[in-house]
Structures are given as C-alpha cells and as structure tokens.
Design an enzyme around this catalytic site. Structure first.
Site, PDB file in Angstrom:
ATOM      1  N   ASP A  14      -8.774  -7.824  -6.113  1.00  0.00           N
ATOM      2  CA  ASP A  14      -8.671  -9.150  -6.333  1.00  0.00           C
ATOM      3  C   ASP A  14      -9.941  -9.646  -5.465  1.00  0.00           C
ATOM      4  O   ASP A  14     -10.590  -9.041  -4.816  1.00  0.00           O
ATOM      5  CB  ASP A  14      -7.372  -9.680  -5.940  1.00  0.00           C
ATOM      6  CG  ASP A  14      -6.825  -9.151  -4.718  1.00  0.00           C
ATOM      7  OD1 ASP A  14      -7.847  -8.444  -3.812  1.00  0.00           O
ATOM      8  OD2 ASP A  14      -5.493  -9.309  -4.567  1.00  0.00           O
ATOM      9  N   ASN A  21       6.252 -11.861   0.246  1.00  0.00           N
ATOM     10  CA  ASN A  21       6.884 -12.197  -0.802  1.00  0.00           C
ATOM     11  C   ASN A  21       7.118 -11.213  -2.213  1.00  0.00           C
ATOM     12  O   ASN A  21       7.533 -11.616  -3.237  1.00  0.00           O
ATOM     13  CB  ASN A  21       6.495 -13.554  -1.366  1.00  0.00           C
ATOM     14  CG  ASN A  21       5.008 -13.568  -1.908  1.00  0.00           C
ATOM     15  OD1 ASN A  21       4.500 -12.458  -1.802  1.00  0.00           O
ATOM     16  ND2 ASN A  21       4.387 -14.627  -2.213  1.00  0.00           N
ATOM     17  N   HIS A  80       4.379  -9.688  -3.495  1.00  0.00           N
ATOM     18  CA  HIS A  80       3.099  -9.644  -4.414  1.00  0.00           C
ATOM     19  C   HIS A  80       2.528  -8.457  -4.306  1.00  0.00           C
ATOM     20  O   HIS A  80       2.503  -7.926  -3.176  1.00  0.00           O
ATOM     21  CB  HIS A  80       2.381 -11.063  -4.297  1.00  0.00           C
ATOM     22  CG  HIS A  80       1.344 -10.984  -3.049  1.00  0.00           C
ATOM     23  ND1 HIS A  80       1.030 -12.135  -2.407  1.00  0.00           N
ATOM     24  CD2 HIS A  80       1.019 -10.014  -2.058  1.00  0.00           C
ATOM     25  CE1 HIS A  80       0.378 -11.849  -1.570  1.00  0.00           C
ATOM     26  NE2 HIS A  80       0.286 -10.690  -1.184  1.00  0.00           N
ATOM     27  N   GLU A 104       1.834 -13.227  -7.713  1.00  0.00           N
ATOM     28  CA  GLU A 104       2.784 -13.876  -7.000  1.00  0.00           C
ATOM     29  C   GLU A 104       4.372 -13.555  -7.935  1.00  0.00           C
ATOM     30  O   GLU A 104       4.204 -13.588  -8.956  1.00  0.00           O
ATOM     31  CB  GLU A 104       2.540 -15.290  -6.814  1.00  0.00           C
ATOM     32  CG  GLU A 104       1.240 -15.512  -5.949  1.00  0.00           C
ATOM     33  CD  GLU A 104       1.298 -14.867  -4.375  1.00  0.00           C
ATOM     34  OE1 GLU A 104       2.176 -14.306  -4.207  1.00  0.00           O
ATOM     35  OE2 GLU A 104       0.468 -15.486  -3.889  1.00  0.00           O
TER      36      GLU A 104
HETATM   37  C1  F6R Z   1      -5.350  -7.919  -1.333  1.00  0.00           C
HETATM   38  C2  F6R Z   1      -4.029  -7.529  -1.793  1.00  0.00           C
HETATM   39  C3  F6R Z   1      -2.684  -8.296  -1.187  1.00  0.00           C
HETATM   40  C4  F6R Z   1      -2.386  -7.631   0.036  1.00  0.00           C
HETATM   41  C5  F6R Z   1      -1.156  -8.231   0.563  1.00  0.00           C
HETATM   42  C6  F6R Z   1      -0.457  -7.705   2.126  1.00  0.00           C
HETATM   43  O1  F6R Z   1      -6.042  -7.404  -1.925  1.00  0.00           O
HETATM   44  O2  F6R Z   1      -3.727  -6.810  -2.676  1.00  0.00           O
HETATM   45  O3  F6R Z   1      -1.701  -7.893  -2.256  1.00  0.00           O
HETATM   46  O4  F6R Z   1      -2.214  -6.485  -0.015  1.00  0.00           O
HETATM   47  O5  F6R Z   1      -1.252  -9.609   0.805  1.00  0.00           O
HETATM   48  O6  F6R Z   1      -1.573  -7.962   2.871  1.00  0.00           O
HETATM   49  P1  F6R Z   1      -1.645  -7.733   4.419  1.00  0.00           P
HETATM   50  O7  F6R Z   1      -1.615  -6.077   4.517  1.00  0.00           O
HETATM   51  O8  F6R Z   1      -2.438  -8.366   5.005  1.00  0.00           O
HETATM   52  O9  F6R Z   1      -0.016  -8.036   4.821  1.00  0.00           O
END
Ligand code: F6R
Length: 258
Positions: A67, A136, A138, A143
């Site tokens: 992303d 959450n 995701h 989301e």
């Molecule tokens: C970003 C992504 C997100 C993160 C998630 C956890 O490329 O894929 O889904 O993996 O937000 O982020 P952290 O590791 O910062 O808690």
C-alpha cells in the site's frame, strides 16, 4: 493456518525473517509481497543482517508493497516508498527496477490501483506475502467491513488507523485519509502468507483473526481461507487465544517444519 507462538518479539522476528530468507534461497527470483509499519522494521533489520553476512542475495527478487498513502510522492519522508528505501531497499542488493509500490501521487489514483493489480498479475502473482495486522484487524489498509474479495483500490483510513499512524507525522492533520491498497482478494491470491504480530495491543485482533468468526468486521480473519498462512506471534500478542495449548502442542516453541 499455522499459529506459531514465540516467547519474545525478538524470537518471532528472527523466525519470520529466517523463513523469508529460506524462501529467497530456495527461489532466488521469487516474488515477495512486502509490508510497512513498526512491527516489520526489525524483520527488515534481520533480513539486512543476513545479506551483510552474505547468507543471501536479494538481487533477483521482485517485490510488491501492499500500500501507499494517496497524495504522497515517493520522496515524501512519510511515504511508504521512503520507508522501504530506508529499512530494506537502500541497505541490500535489491534492484530498484525490481520493486513496485503504488504511486500515491498518481494523477488518477483509481487508474493507478488498476495498473498495480495488473502489474502483480503480469509478474505471475506473489509467491510469499509478508503482513502485519492493525489493532482493528486491518491488513494492508483494508479496514473493517472491506470486501473479502476486494482487489487493489482506494480505501479511506479508519479513524483508529489515522490515530495509530499519526505517531510518524508531526500533526494528526497531516496523516493522509486515503490510501491505495492491495485488496483482501489480492492478498489471498499470494501462494504463501507470513504475518507477524507482537505486543499486547495486537492481542484482540489476533484472537479475532485466528479464532474467528470469519467476517469483514476483522479483515485479517479472511486469512482463515488461505491454505498456506503462517502467523508469527510473541506471547503478548497470543495472550487472548483460547486454544493456545493446542497451537503450542502442534508447534512447540513456534517451530514449523520446512
Ligand atoms: C502497512 C500495512 C499495515 C500494517 C499495520 C500494522 O503496509 O500493511 O496493515 O501492517 O497497520 O502496523 P504496525 O506494525 O505499525 O502496528
């Protein structure tokens, strides 16, 4: 789904990094799906260390990131282009022409999303996708209530994701509200998936992802549908699992056979 519980975050990080490196050694021109975020930073450090020790070369791999924020150009310090350069690409022999991340600054982000999905297909699909998970539930920026069969598209960040990611920005107002993200359907097309979650704050998402129900309410629960998903956890992230004894009996100390 293989649930691999390690004593510490460090052990979970080492195990998932070793797994990715094993895959690259077995197939040097493999296609890797990559993630960003705090959890994967030490995974990239461990992958860089293996490269520095000359245990692996990444010169032939092809990569696709999950992303990017809409509106940020590749040289923006908060862009995921910048993150990848800083934590992995700029520290190894990965060739820049073999890496792809959606262009958040594309004139037409919806077209860019379509182009990105087609580019993944043209490269033969993803061999192994690395994932983190949001508090959450995701994955990527899919989301809660994202379609379980979605492809690359524009998604609005949930308020809790804006809050969580604001730690990287000067002000919460600076966090982009839109992203281009692989869809859940795109992620499920990867031939193998490895996900890492560490820390207490992920324990609820981990419970919902692994023990269900399968629901768009927790996008990561879609991984229950995948035939080759490995979930690397530390004890804190695993703390709410009700079948923990079972997972530990099947995979003592998080060990998985090759
Ligand atoms: C970003 C992504 C997100 C993160 C998630 C956890 O490329 O894929 O889904 O993996 O937000 O982020 P952290 O590791 O910062 O808690």
């Amino acid at each position: 789904m293989k649930v691999l519980i390690h004593d510490s975050a460090e052990a979970a990080v080492a195990a998932i990094a070793n797994r990715i490196v094993e895959k690259v050694i077995a197939k040097p021109a493999c296609v890797l799906g990559l993630a960003t975020g705090g959890t994967v930073e030490p995974v990239y450090d461990a992958m860089v260390q293996k490269y520095d020790q000359q245990k692996v070369s990444y010169s032939r791999i092809r990569t696709f990131n999950l992303d990017e924020y809409v509106g940020l150009s590749p040289d923006h310090p908060m862009s995921y282009h910048h993150f990848m350069e800083k934590h992995l690409f700029g520290r190894t022999d990965i060739s820049a022409s073999n890496t792809s991340i959606p262009f958040g600054n594309a004139a037409n982000p919806a077209e860019e999303a379509k182009r990105y999905e087609a580019e993944i297909k043209r490269c033969g699909g993803i061999d192994c996708q690395l994932l983190g998970v949001g508090e959450n539930g995701h994955i990527g920026f899919n989301e809660p209530t994202s379609s379980l069969s979605s492809t690359v598209r524009i998604k609005t960040l949930a308020p809790e994701t804006v809050r969580a990611n604001s730690r990287y920005f000067q002000r919460i107002e600076d966090v982009p509200r839109l992203s281009i993200t692989m869809g859940i359907g795109t992620i499920l097309c990867a031939r193998e998936i490895v996900l890492i979650a560490t820390g207490d704050n992920k324990s609820k998402a981990v419970l919902e992802m692994i023990e269900g129900p399968l629901s768009a309410r927790c996008p990561a629960s879609a991984l229950q549908l995948h035939p080759h998903a490995e979930i690397y956890l530390d004890a804190a992230a695993a703390s709410q699992l009700t079948l923990r004894d079972y997972y530990e009996a099947v995979h003592p100390n998080g060990k998985v056979e090759s």
